[in-house]
Design an enzyme around this catalytic site. Structure first.
Site, short mmCIF file in Angstrom:
data_model
loop_
_atom_site.label_atom_id
_atom_site.label_comp_id
_atom_site.label_asym_id
_atom_site.label_seq_id
_atom_site.Cartn_x
_atom_site.Cartn_y
_atom_site.Cartn_z
N ILE A 133 -1.20 -8.70 2.71
CA ILE A 133 -0.18 -8.66 3.74
C ILE A 133 -0.38 -9.53 4.54
O ILE A 133 -1.22 -9.36 5.64
CB ILE A 133 0.12 -7.10 4.25
CG1 ILE A 133 0.29 -6.06 3.39
CG2 ILE A 133 1.18 -7.21 5.49
CD1 ILE A 133 0.22 -4.58 3.67
N PRO A 134 0.33 -10.65 4.63
CA PRO A 134 -0.01 -11.95 5.27
C PRO A 134 0.41 -11.98 6.91
O PRO A 134 1.34 -12.84 7.22
CB PRO A 134 0.53 -13.14 4.56
CG PRO A 134 1.99 -12.51 4.01
CD PRO A 134 1.43 -11.05 3.63
N CYS A 135 -0.34 -11.15 7.53
CA CYS A 135 -0.10 -11.16 9.05
C CYS A 135 -0.57 -12.45 9.65
O CYS A 135 -0.03 -12.49 10.98
CB CYS A 135 -0.72 -10.04 9.66
SG CYS A 135 -2.58 -9.76 9.21
N HIS A 136 -1.20 -13.22 9.18
CA HIS A 136 -1.34 -14.53 9.79
C HIS A 136 -0.44 -15.39 9.84
O HIS A 136 -0.34 -16.36 10.66
CB HIS A 136 -2.73 -15.07 8.95
CG HIS A 136 -2.25 -15.50 7.46
ND1 HIS A 136 -2.31 -14.69 6.52
CD2 HIS A 136 -1.86 -16.97 7.25
CE1 HIS A 136 -2.05 -15.23 5.72
NE2 HIS A 136 -1.72 -16.54 5.81
#
Length: 170
Positions: A133-136
């Protein structure tokens, strides 16, 4: 329930990947194997069996390949708990293309909760499976980097890697 994990080296530091028989339950980044193991133990207290496991290597290898731009998407099975709101944020984050970013405000609007910008930020901060989950990829309205559980330096590096890989592919 048992959790097995592996720690490997990646372009952004040590990478811990943990899972159950149902799927990935934790992906963590850090500088120290010991600290990553301690964090995992704190999140999954003594009721669970934690042990190193070579079979998690498939997931770890996939994540490392993903960081190199060799794999376009991560469609790993997940075994994580979340509120409905967290799920809506996390599902949206998984639609953000490699090398692109969205503001917290834009994420809130996209999930139909335009006044929930702070809640979106909290959902990003509590994401247990970074990269998957690419929260960056979530940034401030003005394009500035805002908080990242694994450090702003690492967030900047992840975005640089994605943008550089995009330039090479295009």
């Amino acid at each position: 329930m048992g959790i097995t994990y592996i720690i490997t080296t990646s372009q952004v530091g040590q990478l811990l990947v943990a899972g159950t028989s149902r799927g990935v339950c934790a992906v963590k980044l850090g500088n120290s194997n010991e600290i990553l193991e301690q964090e995992l133990q704190c999140e999954y207290p003594s009721t669970l069996t934690l042990k190193k496991c070579v079979t998690r290597n498939n997931w770890a290898d996939l994540l490392v390949a993903y960081l190199k731009g060799e794999v376009a998407t991560l469609d790993l099975p997940l075994d994580i708990r979340a509120t409905d709101f967290q799920w809506s944020v996390w599902q949206y984050l998984r639609t953000i293309p490699w090398g692109e970013t969205r503001s917290y405000q834009r994420v809130a609007q996209a999930i139909g909760r335009p006044k929930s910008v702070r809640a979106v930020a909290h959902a990003c901060a509590t994401n247990p499976v970074c990269l998957v989950i690419p929260c960056h990829r979530v940034i401030g309205n003005n394009g500035s980097l805002k908080g990242y559980r694994w450090g702003l330096t690492r967030k900047h590096l992840l975005l640089e890697i994605e943008q550089a890989t995009n330039r090479v592919k295009n």
